[in-house]
Design an enzyme around this catalytic site. Structure first.
Site, PDB file in Angstrom:
ATOM      1  N   ASN A 209     -57.249 -16.488  10.894  1.00  0.00           N
ATOM      2  CA  ASN A 209     -57.058 -17.907  10.608  1.00  0.00           C
ATOM      3  C   ASN A 209     -57.166 -18.752  11.880  1.00  0.00           C
ATOM      4  OD1 ASN A 209     -56.524 -18.122   7.636  1.00  0.00           O
ATOM      5  ND2 ASN A 209     -55.014 -16.579   8.186  1.00  0.00           N
TER       6      ASN A 209
ATOM      7  N   VAL B 204     -39.653 -16.747  12.231  1.00  0.00           N
ATOM      8  CA  VAL B 204     -39.179 -18.033  11.716  1.00  0.00           C
ATOM      9  C   VAL B 204     -38.776 -18.904  12.902  1.00  0.00           C
ATOM     10  CG1 VAL B 204     -37.459 -19.203  10.300  1.00  0.00           C
ATOM     11  CG2 VAL B 204     -38.392 -17.006   9.563  1.00  0.00           C
ATOM     12  N   LEU B 205     -39.304 -20.114  12.974  1.00  0.00           N
ATOM     13  CA  LEU B 205     -38.891 -21.030  14.020  1.00  0.00           C
ATOM     14  C   LEU B 205     -37.509 -21.588  13.702  1.00  0.00           C
ATOM     15  CD1 LEU B 205     -42.155 -23.068  14.696  1.00  0.00           C
ATOM     16  CD2 LEU B 205     -41.218 -21.184  16.055  1.00  0.00           C
TER      17      LEU B 205
ATOM     18  N   ASN C 222     -47.445 -24.405   8.253  1.00  0.00           N
ATOM     19  CA  ASN C 222     -47.449 -22.955   8.107  1.00  0.00           C
ATOM     20  C   ASN C 222     -48.380 -22.555   6.975  1.00  0.00           C
ATOM     21  OD1 ASN C 222     -46.423 -20.187   8.476  1.00  0.00           O
ATOM     22  ND2 ASN C 222     -45.504 -20.489   6.460  1.00  0.00           N
TER      23      ASN C 222
ATOM     24  N   HIS D 198     -48.955 -19.843   4.084  1.00  0.00           N
ATOM     25  CA  HIS D 198     -48.251 -18.816   3.303  1.00  0.00           C
ATOM     26  C   HIS D 198     -49.231 -18.212   2.294  1.00  0.00           C
ATOM     27  CE1 HIS D 198     -44.756 -16.770   1.662  1.00  0.00           C
ATOM     28  NE2 HIS D 198     -45.242 -17.031   0.460  1.00  0.00           N
TER      29      HIS D 198
ATOM     30  N   GLY E  26     -35.674 -24.732   6.476  1.00  0.00           N
ATOM     31  CA  GLY E  26     -35.620 -23.607   5.549  1.00  0.00           C
ATOM     32  C   GLY E  26     -36.752 -22.625   5.792  1.00  0.00           C
TER      33      GLY E  26
ATOM     34  N   GLU F  12     -57.707 -18.925   2.661  1.00  0.00           N
ATOM     35  CA  GLU F  12     -56.794 -19.228   3.768  1.00  0.00           C
ATOM     36  C   GLU F  12     -57.536 -19.947   4.884  1.00  0.00           C
ATOM     37  OE1 GLU F  12     -53.627 -15.492   3.363  1.00  0.00           O
ATOM     38  OE2 GLU F  12     -54.977 -15.603   5.084  1.00  0.00           O
TER      39      GLU F  12
END
Length: 207
Positions: free
Chosen positions: A17, A108-109, A123, A125, A164, A195
């Protein structure tokens, strides 16, 4: 190059990506962004080689590189995530990044980076959120869950990052059918090209 959005791309693995973003930057005459750094939380990520081949500064910000081997071993998952996130924030500020793209970033940031770059972190997913999101839902785990649930379609989602996990505003979704005889590998092979399209579209939406 004046006026271009300066982009940091965070990676963990092969970097296909990332390559889609690099290719668009090279091929689109009116590309509104410039990738100014690539950073990985794993030192073995092939994405780092892709960055080097494109003459983009590349860095490793892993728990061990940030904390040291002994301290990393003694730290909790949350402590390691925060330490790496803070190191990423410092790197993004140093390179004056306007936007952060998580392109297969398998951590995870947390902490200040999420607040300071609010509305400017996206992001990728590998499923159609809000389905199949949250802690533990990444890579093959997602595709296995989709197949186990008997879903008729899957795809990918580009969303804003918030405090989250996979809960931020959805910007782009691409759908593909799930075939009766699909395996994790065949489903991923169908989603991967989507993607590459979605991550470029998602970044362009912030430029």
């Amino acid at each position: 190059m004046d006026g271009l959005k300066r982009v940091a791309v965070l990676v963990s693995g092969g970097g296909t990506n990332l390559q889609a973003l690099i290719d668009y930057q090279k091929s689109a005459a009116d590309c509104p962004y410039k990738i100014v750094l690539v950073a990985s939380n794993t030192k073995s990520a092939y994405a780092l080689e892709r960055a080097a081949a494109a003459d983009i500064p590349a860095f490793v910000n892993s728990p061990v590189s940030v904390l040291g081997k002994d301290k990393a071993a003694a730290s909790s998952r949350e402590e390691k995530m925060l330490a790496v996130s803070d190191a990423m924030l410092a790197l993004c500020k140093e390179h004056k990044a306007d936007i952060i793209v998580l392109a297969g970033y398998l951590s995870v940031l947390s902490g200040a980076i999420v607040q300071e770059y609010s509305g400017r972190i996206i992001n990728l997913h590998p499923a159609l959120l809000p389905k199949f999101g949250g802690v533990g839902m990444w890579g093959e785990n997602v595709h296995k869950a989709v197949l186990a649930a008997g879903e008729k379609e899957s795809g990918c989602t580009i969303h804003l990052v918030d405090a989250g996990c996979d809960t931020g505003k959805i910007l782009v979704q691409k759908k593909v059918p799930v075939m009766p005889d699909d395996t994790v590998e065949t489903l991923y092979a169908r989603i991967a090209p989507k993607e590459h399209e979605a991550i470029v579209e998602g970044l362009l939406s912030l430029c």
